[in-house]
Scaffold this motif. Structure first.
Motif, mmCIF file in Angstrom:
data_model
loop_
_atom_site.group_PDB
_atom_site.id
_atom_site.type_symbol
_atom_site.label_atom_id
_atom_site.label_comp_id
_atom_site.label_asym_id
_atom_site.label_seq_id
_atom_site.Cartn_x
_atom_site.Cartn_y
_atom_site.Cartn_z
ATOM 1 N N ALA A 1 57.855 29.424 44.008
ATOM 2 C CA ALA A 1 57.173 29.842 45.237
ATOM 3 C C ALA A 1 57.262 31.353 45.418
ATOM 4 N N HIS A 2 58.434 31.925 45.154
ATOM 5 C CA HIS A 2 58.581 33.375 45.281
ATOM 6 C C HIS A 2 57.717 34.114 44.266
ATOM 7 N N ALA A 3 57.505 33.539 43.103
ATOM 8 C CA ALA A 3 56.627 34.157 42.109
ATOM 9 C C ALA A 3 55.191 34.221 42.625
ATOM 10 N N VAL A 4 54.733 33.157 43.293
ATOM 11 C CA VAL A 4 53.383 33.158 43.868
ATOM 12 C C VAL A 4 53.298 34.191 44.990
ATOM 13 N N VAL A 5 54.335 34.275 45.814
ATOM 14 C CA VAL A 5 54.350 35.263 46.901
ATOM 15 C C VAL A 5 54.262 36.675 46.333
ATOM 16 N N ARG A 6 55.053 36.949 45.294
ATOM 17 C CA ARG A 6 54.991 38.282 44.663
ATOM 18 C C ARG A 6 53.608 38.554 44.091
ATOM 19 N N GLU A 7 53.003 37.544 43.476
ATOM 20 C CA GLU A 7 51.656 37.699 42.929
ATOM 21 C C GLU A 7 50.654 38.020 44.042
ATOM 22 N N ALA A 8 50.771 37.324 45.180
ATOM 23 C CA ALA A 8 49.883 37.574 46.316
ATOM 24 C C ALA A 8 50.105 38.972 46.891
ATOM 25 N N GLN A 9 51.367 39.412 46.933
ATOM 26 C CA GLN A 9 51.668 40.776 47.397
ATOM 27 C C GLN A 9 51.020 41.799 46.471
ATOM 28 N N GLU A 10 51.212 41.606 45.173
ATOM 29 C CA GLU A 10 50.657 42.540 44.195
ATOM 30 C C GLU A 10 49.133 42.561 44.221
ATOM 31 N N ALA A 11 48.516 41.422 44.539
ATOM 32 C CA ALA A 11 47.064 41.345 44.636
ATOM 33 C C ALA A 11 46.551 41.922 45.950
ATOM 34 N N MET B 1 51.529 30.329 54.681
ATOM 35 C CA MET B 1 51.168 31.576 54.014
ATOM 36 C C MET B 1 49.830 31.977 54.618
ATOM 37 N N ILE B 2 49.704 33.228 54.985
ATOM 38 C CA ILE B 2 48.427 33.739 55.480
ATOM 39 C C ILE B 2 47.931 34.758 54.464
ATOM 40 N N VAL B 3 46.696 34.522 53.994
ATOM 41 C CA VAL B 3 46.092 35.432 53.030
ATOM 42 C C VAL B 3 44.797 35.978 53.599
ATOM 43 N N SER B 4 44.443 37.159 53.152
ATOM 44 C CA SER B 4 43.186 37.789 53.523
ATOM 45 C C SER B 4 42.379 37.953 52.244
ATOM 46 N N VAL B 5 41.329 37.148 52.114
ATOM 47 C CA VAL B 5 40.529 37.107 50.892
ATOM 48 C C VAL B 5 39.044 37.056 51.245
ATOM 49 N N PRO B 6 38.179 37.424 50.292
ATOM 50 C CA PRO B 6 36.749 37.465 50.608
ATOM 51 C C PRO B 6 36.066 36.106 50.732
ATOM 52 N N THR B 7 36.610 35.063 50.080
ATOM 53 C CA THR B 7 35.917 33.774 50.093
ATOM 54 C C THR B 7 36.890 32.612 50.289
ATOM 55 N N ARG B 8 36.328 31.498 50.748
ATOM 56 C CA ARG B 8 37.099 30.271 50.888
ATOM 57 C C ARG B 8 37.606 29.822 49.523
ATOM 58 N N VAL C 1 46.696 40.486 48.948
ATOM 59 C CA VAL C 1 46.090 39.491 49.832
ATOM 60 C C VAL C 1 47.074 38.874 50.819
ATOM 61 N N LEU C 2 48.361 39.032 50.583
ATOM 62 C CA LEU C 2 49.364 38.408 51.447
ATOM 63 C C LEU C 2 49.464 39.131 52.783
ATOM 64 N N ARG C 3 49.389 38.369 53.865
ATOM 65 C CA ARG C 3 49.581 38.931 55.204
ATOM 66 C C ARG C 3 50.913 38.475 55.784
ATOM 67 N N PHE C 4 51.311 37.235 55.490
ATOM 68 C CA PHE C 4 52.589 36.704 55.986
ATOM 69 C C PHE C 4 52.880 35.413 55.254
ATOM 70 N N THR C 5 54.162 35.120 55.096
ATOM 71 C CA THR C 5 54.565 33.821 54.575
ATOM 72 C C THR C 5 55.956 33.481 55.076
ATOM 73 N N GLY C 6 56.246 32.204 55.175
ATOM 74 C CA GLY C 6 57.576 31.777 55.583
ATOM 75 C C GLY C 6 57.630 30.287 55.822
ATOM 76 N N GLY C 7 58.852 29.781 55.814
ATOM 77 C CA GLY C 7 59.095 28.371 56.094
ATOM 78 C C GLY C 7 59.844 28.239 57.406
ATOM 79 N N PHE C 8 59.785 27.055 57.980
ATOM 80 C CA PHE C 8 60.455 26.797 59.250
ATOM 81 C C PHE C 8 61.749 26.044 59.010
#
Length: 118
Positions: A28-38, A80-87, A40-47
C-alpha cells in the motif's frame, strides 16, 4: 482535474491473516509513493476505530451521537483522494490500491466547486 475518493469499508481487510499485514502495508505504501511521484495524491489514510476515540455524528442541532449515523450501514476503513483528468485514471489508481490492500475499492467523484482551489 477532477478529484476522486477511493475508499473501502471497515472490515474489508479482515480476511487477511495478521502475519500478512506487513506485506500489505508495504504494498500500500508503494502505491502511495507512486501516486505522490505522479503528482495525483491529495490525501490518504486509514481509520483506527480501536484508538479510544470513537466515531461520532454531530446533528444539525449540535447533538453528538456516538457511533455511525443511524441510517448508515458501513464505516469507512481507509481513503485515498486523487486528482486526475479522467474517471478511467481514478479507476486505475483504485485497482492498484485494491491489489495492494487485497480488498475492493469504492470510487466516487467529488463535485466541482469553483470557490475551492485544487
Amino acid at each position: 482535474m477532477s478529484r476522486y475518493l477511493i475508499s473501502f469499508e471497515n472490515g474489508a481487510m479482515d480476511h487477511i491473516p495478521e502475519e500478512d499485514f506487513p506485506e500489505v502495508g508495504k504494498a500500500a505504501h508503494a502505491v502511495v509513493r507512486e501516486a505522490q511521484e505522479a503528482g495525483v495524491l491529495r490525501f490518504t489514510g486509514g481509520f483506527d476505530y480501536s484508538a479510544g476515540v470513537g466515531h461520532a455524528v454531530v446533528g444539525t442541532d449540535g447533538l453528538v451521537m456516538d457511533g455511525p449515523y443511524p441510517e448508515s450501514k458501513e464505516l469507512i476503513g481507509g481513503v485515498m483522494i486523487v486528482s486526475v483528468p479522467t474517471r478511467e485514471e481514478a479507476l486505475v489508481w483504485a485497482g492498484k490500491i485494491a491489489a495492494a490492500c487485497r480488498c475492493p475499492q469504492d470510487v466516487r467523484m467529488f463535485m466541482d466547486d469553483p470557490e475551492l482551489v485544487d
